[in-house]
Design an enzyme around this catalytic site. Structure first.
Site, PDB file in Angstrom:
ATOM      1  N   HIS A 200       0.890  -1.175   0.000  1.00 51.62           N
ATOM      2  CA  HIS A 200       0.000   0.000   0.000  1.00 51.62           C
ATOM      3  C   HIS A 200       0.919   1.213   0.000  1.00 51.62           C
ATOM      4  O   HIS A 200       1.588   1.485   0.996  1.00 51.62           O
ATOM      5  CB  HIS A 200      -0.894  -0.017   1.245  1.00 51.62           C
ATOM      6  CG  HIS A 200      -1.648   1.255   1.450  1.00 51.62           C
ATOM      7  ND1 HIS A 200      -2.834   1.544   0.797  1.00 51.62           N
ATOM      8  CD2 HIS A 200      -1.375   2.347   2.209  1.00 51.62           C
ATOM      9  CE1 HIS A 200      -3.258   2.746   1.165  1.00 51.62           C
ATOM     10  NE2 HIS A 200      -2.390   3.253   2.018  1.00 51.62           N
TER      11      HIS A 200
ATOM     12  N   GLY B  35      -5.782   3.223  -1.387  1.00 50.20           N
ATOM     13  CA  GLY B  35      -5.202   4.395  -2.041  1.00 50.20           C
ATOM     14  C   GLY B  35      -5.994   4.962  -3.186  1.00 50.20           C
ATOM     15  O   GLY B  35      -5.677   6.046  -3.684  1.00 50.20           O
TER      16      GLY B  35
ATOM     17  N   GLU C 225      -7.882  -3.001  -1.002  1.00 45.19           N
ATOM     18  CA  GLU C 225      -8.112  -2.594   0.393  1.00 45.19           C
ATOM     19  C   GLU C 225      -8.494  -1.115   0.496  1.00 45.19           C
ATOM     20  O   GLU C 225      -7.783  -0.324   1.121  1.00 45.19           O
ATOM     21  CB  GLU C 225      -6.798  -2.855   1.144  1.00 45.19           C
ATOM     22  CG  GLU C 225      -6.879  -2.856   2.626  1.00 45.19           C
ATOM     23  CD  GLU C 225      -5.523  -3.249   3.186  1.00 45.19           C
ATOM     24  OE1 GLU C 225      -5.419  -4.369   3.701  1.00 45.19           O
ATOM     25  OE2 GLU C 225      -4.562  -2.459   3.087  1.00 45.19           O
TER      26      GLU C 225
ATOM     27  N   GLY D 171     -10.301   2.394   1.487  1.00 40.48           N
ATOM     28  CA  GLY D 171     -11.010   3.068   2.571  1.00 40.48           C
ATOM     29  C   GLY D 171     -11.816   4.206   1.968  1.00 40.48           C
ATOM     30  O   GLY D 171     -13.040   4.145   1.814  1.00 40.48           O
ATOM     31  N   ARG D 172     -11.076   5.223   1.520  1.00 43.60           N
ATOM     32  CA  ARG D 172     -11.702   6.430   0.973  1.00 43.60           C
ATOM     33  C   ARG D 172     -12.644   6.135  -0.191  1.00 43.60           C
ATOM     34  O   ARG D 172     -13.723   6.710  -0.282  1.00 43.60           O
ATOM     35  CB  ARG D 172     -10.569   7.351   0.467  1.00 43.60           C
ATOM     36  CG  ARG D 172     -10.999   8.689  -0.092  1.00 43.60           C
ATOM     37  CD  ARG D 172      -9.813   9.391  -0.788  1.00 43.60           C
ATOM     38  NE  ARG D 172      -8.563   9.232  -0.059  1.00 43.60           N
ATOM     39  CZ  ARG D 172      -8.171  10.014   0.943  1.00 43.60           C
ATOM     40  NH1 ARG D 172      -8.905  11.028   1.315  1.00 43.60           N
ATOM     41  NH2 ARG D 172      -7.021   9.797   1.568  1.00 43.60           N
TER      42      ARG D 172
ATOM     43  N   TYR E 291      -4.253  18.620   6.061  1.00 50.11           N
ATOM     44  CA  TYR E 291      -3.646  18.425   4.731  1.00 50.11           C
ATOM     45  C   TYR E 291      -3.958  19.544   3.750  1.00 50.11           C
ATOM     46  O   TYR E 291      -3.587  19.456   2.582  1.00 50.11           O
ATOM     47  CB  TYR E 291      -4.167  17.123   4.085  1.00 50.11           C
ATOM     48  CG  TYR E 291      -4.311  15.952   5.012  1.00 50.11           C
ATOM     49  CD1 TYR E 291      -3.179  15.342   5.566  1.00 50.11           C
ATOM     50  CD2 TYR E 291      -5.563  15.445   5.344  1.00 50.11           C
ATOM     51  CE1 TYR E 291      -3.317  14.263   6.427  1.00 50.11           C
ATOM     52  CE2 TYR E 291      -5.708  14.365   6.198  1.00 50.11           C
ATOM     53  CZ  TYR E 291      -4.581  13.783   6.748  1.00 50.11           C
ATOM     54  OH  TYR E 291      -4.714  12.716   7.598  1.00 50.11           O
TER      55      TYR E 291
ATOM     56  N   CYS F 255     -11.353  27.960  19.374  1.00 52.78           N
ATOM     57  CA  CYS F 255     -10.458  29.070  19.728  1.00 52.78           C
ATOM     58  C   CYS F 255      -9.082  28.774  19.174  1.00 52.78           C
ATOM     59  O   CYS F 255      -8.135  28.511  19.927  1.00 52.78           O
ATOM     60  CB  CYS F 255     -10.417  29.240  21.230  1.00 52.78           C
ATOM     61  SG  CYS F 255     -11.936  29.952  21.798  1.00 52.78           S
ATOM     62  N   GLU F 256      -8.969  28.760  17.880  1.00 51.36           N
ATOM     63  CA  GLU F 256      -7.682  28.512  17.222  1.00 51.36           C
ATOM     64  C   GLU F 256      -7.784  29.051  15.801  1.00 51.36           C
ATOM     65  O   GLU F 256      -8.715  28.697  15.064  1.00 51.36           O
ATOM     66  CB  GLU F 256      -7.377  26.999  17.233  1.00 51.36           C
ATOM     67  CG  GLU F 256      -6.078  26.697  16.571  1.00 51.36           C
ATOM     68  CD  GLU F 256      -5.352  25.449  17.082  1.00 51.36           C
ATOM     69  OE1 GLU F 256      -5.656  24.957  18.194  1.00 51.36           O
ATOM     70  OE2 GLU F 256      -4.471  24.984  16.345  1.00 51.36           O
TER      71      GLU F 256
ATOM     72  N   TYR G 208     -12.409   9.542   6.673  1.00 49.92           N
ATOM     73  CA  TYR G 208     -11.483  10.318   7.500  1.00 49.92           C
ATOM     74  C   TYR G 208     -12.112  11.615   8.003  1.00 49.92           C
ATOM     75  O   TYR G 208     -11.443  12.637   8.139  1.00 49.92           O
ATOM     76  CB  TYR G 208     -10.167  10.574   6.750  1.00 49.92           C
ATOM     77  CG  TYR G 208      -9.559   9.308   6.195  1.00 49.92           C
ATOM     78  CD1 TYR G 208      -9.012   8.352   7.044  1.00 49.92           C
ATOM     79  CD2 TYR G 208      -9.586   9.021   4.826  1.00 49.92           C
ATOM     80  CE1 TYR G 208      -8.487   7.157   6.555  1.00 49.92           C
ATOM     81  CE2 TYR G 208      -9.068   7.830   4.321  1.00 49.92           C
ATOM     82  CZ  TYR G 208      -8.521   6.908   5.192  1.00 49.92           C
ATOM     83  OH  TYR G 208      -8.010   5.731   4.706  1.00 49.92           O
TER      84      TYR G 208
HETATM   85  N1  LLP Z   1      -4.463   0.071   3.605  1.00 47.28           N
HETATM   86  C1  LLP Z   1      -3.528   0.572   4.442  1.00 47.28           C
HETATM   87  C2  LLP Z   1      -2.469  -0.298   4.916  1.00 47.28           C
HETATM   88  C3  LLP Z   1      -3.584   1.921   4.830  1.00 47.28           C
HETATM   89  O1  LLP Z   1      -2.640   2.413   5.636  1.00 47.28           O
HETATM   90  C4  LLP Z   1      -4.629   2.740   4.364  1.00 47.28           C
HETATM   91  C5  LLP Z   1      -4.750   4.148   4.775  1.00 47.28           C
HETATM   92  C6  LLP Z   1      -5.599   2.164   3.514  1.00 47.28           C
HETATM   93  C7  LLP Z   1      -5.472   0.827   3.141  1.00 47.28           C
HETATM   94  C8  LLP Z   1      -6.757   2.932   2.968  1.00 47.28           C
HETATM   95  O2  LLP Z   1      -6.340   3.966   2.163  1.00 47.28           O
HETATM   96  P1  LLP Z   1      -7.433   4.717   1.252  1.00 47.28           P
HETATM   97  O3  LLP Z   1      -8.002   3.709   0.319  1.00 47.28           O
HETATM   98  O4  LLP Z   1      -8.444   5.268   2.168  1.00 47.28           O
HETATM   99  O5  LLP Z   1      -6.667   5.780   0.548  1.00 47.28           O
HETATM  100  N2  LLP Z   1      -6.333  10.623   7.003  1.00 47.28           N
HETATM  101  C9  LLP Z   1      -5.902  10.674   5.618  1.00 47.28           C
HETATM  102  C10 LLP Z   1      -5.731   9.304   5.029  1.00 47.28           C
HETATM  103  C11 LLP Z   1      -4.818   8.392   5.838  1.00 47.28           C
HETATM  104  C12 LLP Z   1      -4.748   7.007   5.252  1.00 47.28           C
HETATM  105  C13 LLP Z   1      -4.103   6.026   6.166  1.00 47.28           C
HETATM  106  N3  LLP Z   1      -3.980   4.702   5.646  1.00 47.28           N
HETATM  107  C14 LLP Z   1      -6.892  11.529   4.813  1.00 47.28           C
HETATM  108  O6  LLP Z   1      -7.828  12.077   5.396  1.00 47.28           O
HETATM  109  O7  LLP Z   1      -6.722  11.687   3.603  1.00 47.28           O
END
Ligand code: LLP
Length: 425
Positions: free
Chosen positions: A195, A231, A272, A274-275, A315, A345-346, A381
């Site tokens: 990843h 990702g 895998e 997430g987003r 970010y 307050c920031e 997130y």
């Molecule tokens: N697999 C692993 C091992 C990871 O570390 C992550 C995300 C994912 C999958 C999922 O990634 P995605 O498909 O969501 O891009 N807080 C940040 C993103 C941090 C991601 C951490 N690891 C944001 O708001 O953009």
């Protein structure tokens, strides 16, 4: 196709068929609202992969985990808490093919090691030390290795998880050493995982296939599964692009086929995300509580801040925004350039900022106190990175499914915030 109702500079009065004003009045503001149909659509997009393993860190409410489980998606867990969430949502621990829950991290903290042992969970090791530690509690099992291929890419430096500056994964030239360690620990390496970062693009993602092939060859035919990691980007603003999923799958399928031919058995292919599954489904509804001028600048100050959605301050992330008039009417209005600030307050509590903290304004429909600001693409997130800063409660979450808006998490009370705090006698 973009699946969030908020398209910049617009009026939005409904989310997933529900009235924004009614949602706000019923649950209070700020409130997060999720559209189940969007998650389901994103899951369907990835159907070509053998397993979709949802990176629950993006949005881990157990109602969301239950939803993705009902759609055949398995999960990863990066902490003992995420393992417990998965189990609470109906996932079964164990070594099925594919396993329903995989613990994937760069360390076992004490709580994680305990829960992995308790449920005999499969693990994806992101550090060589994890191999010995897992071998001591679950000898005879298979493990997968998370490899840092030496390069990475993300939407921000902070979400790049490859290369020498990253703490993630096992450095690619240590694979042979890890194979030795695994043997000594009575474990078999059955899978490989890479990843390289979050919110990247096809150009960078496609470089991973070659690295995966090379790494798998170092271990040999005990490998039965590979994971392309997460990702996949989503669209937050004009100009952002989705990855061509058919092309992406084709690259990985070719890699999998090559390895299957070399090893003489089938290789299963996981992804895998997430987003990609959860960003577009989510909205943060806030109420405008002040409209004020600072010299040339106009500020809309809302009741949500980086305690609710930290991506802009962390970010410089851009989220689409819309206005919902207090009376719910969709009549067109003129627009104004406004800076959107929160209640904290920031000074950094600004939703319209770019990386480096540069405050910018956004052209939005003219609004007054009592109107609502709807922030789009806030599913991934968003809630999961919220905090109690300024002693603000974590807010309610609502999931809309089949035309019904269900409260899936109640807002915290003051008692929740101070639970466990003690004034010494
Ligand atoms: N697999 C692993 C091992 C990871 O570390 C992550 C995300 C994912 C999958 C999922 O990634 P995605 O498909 O969501 O891009 N807080 C940040 C993103 C941090 C991601 C951490 N690891 C944001 O708001 O953009």
């Amino acid at each position: 196709m973009y699946a969030n109702a908020v398209v910049g500079n617009s009026i939005v009065t409904t989310i997933a068929g529900q009235s924004v004003t009614e949602l706000a009045q019923k649950h209070g503001t700020p409130v997060f609202v999720y559209d189940a149909a969007v998650i389901a659509e994103r899951i369907r997009d990835l159907a070509a992969f053998d397993a979709i393993r949802y990176a629950q860190k993006a949005l881990s409410n157990i109602a969301i985990l239950d939803l993705v489980r009902r759609h055949g998606v398995v999960v990863d867990a990066v902490s003992a808490g995420e393992v417990q969430r998965a189990i609470a949502a109906g996932y079964k621990p164990g070594h099925a093919h594919p396993p329903q829950i995989v613990y994937t991290a760069d360390i076992f903290d004490r709580a994680a090691l305990e829960i992995v042992a308790k449920y005999d969970l499969p693990v994806n090791c992101g550090s060589p030390d994890m191999i010995d530690q897992y071998g001591a509690i679950c000898p005879g099992r298979g493990i997968t290795l998370r490899i840092n291929p030496g390069f990475g890419h993300g939407h921000s430096k902070k979400t790049n998880t490859g290369g020498q500056q990253s703490k993630h994964g096992i450095w690619h030239d240590q694979v042979a050493d890890c194979a030795e360690r695994a043997k000594r620990a009575n474990l078999t390496i059955t899978g490989m995982h890479m990843h390289i970062g979050s919110g990247t693009d096809l150009e960078h993602l496609s470089q991973v296939c070659g690295a995966m092939e090379k790494t798998c060859r170092l271990v040999g035919p005990t490998i039965t599964s590979i994971s392309a990691g997460g990702g996949l980007p989503t669209i937050y603003k004009p100009g952002d692009k989705y990855v061509d999923l058919a092309a992406y799958f084709k690259l990985w399928d070719a890699t999998r086929q090559k390895l299957a031919n070399e090893f003489g058995h089938a290789i299963s292919l996981e992804i895998e995300p997430g987003r990609y599954l959860s960003a577009e489904c989510g909205y943060l509804i806030a109420e405008i509580r002040a409209v004020k001028r600072m010299g040339e600048n106009l500020f809309y100050i809302v009741d949500a801040g980086f305690n609710n959605l930290a991506r802009p301050i962390l970010y410089g992330s851009h989220h689409p925004m819309a206005i919902c008039p207090a009376d719910g009417s969709s009549a067109a209005r003129g627009t104004q350039d406004a800076i959107i600030g929160g209640p904290l307050c920031e000074s950094g509590d600004i939703f319209t900022q770019e990386e480096g903290g540069f405050v910018v304004s956004r052209e939005l429909p003219t609004a007054s106190v009592g109107d609502y600001l709807v922030i789009g693409c806030a599913g991934a997130y968003g809630y999961v990175m919220a905090s109690n800063y300024n002693s603000k409660p974590l807010v309610a979450e609502v999931l809309v499914e089949n035309g019904k808006a269900n409260l899936v998490r109640a807002a915290q009370t003051f008692e929740d915030i101070v639970r466990g705090e003690v004034i010494p006698k």
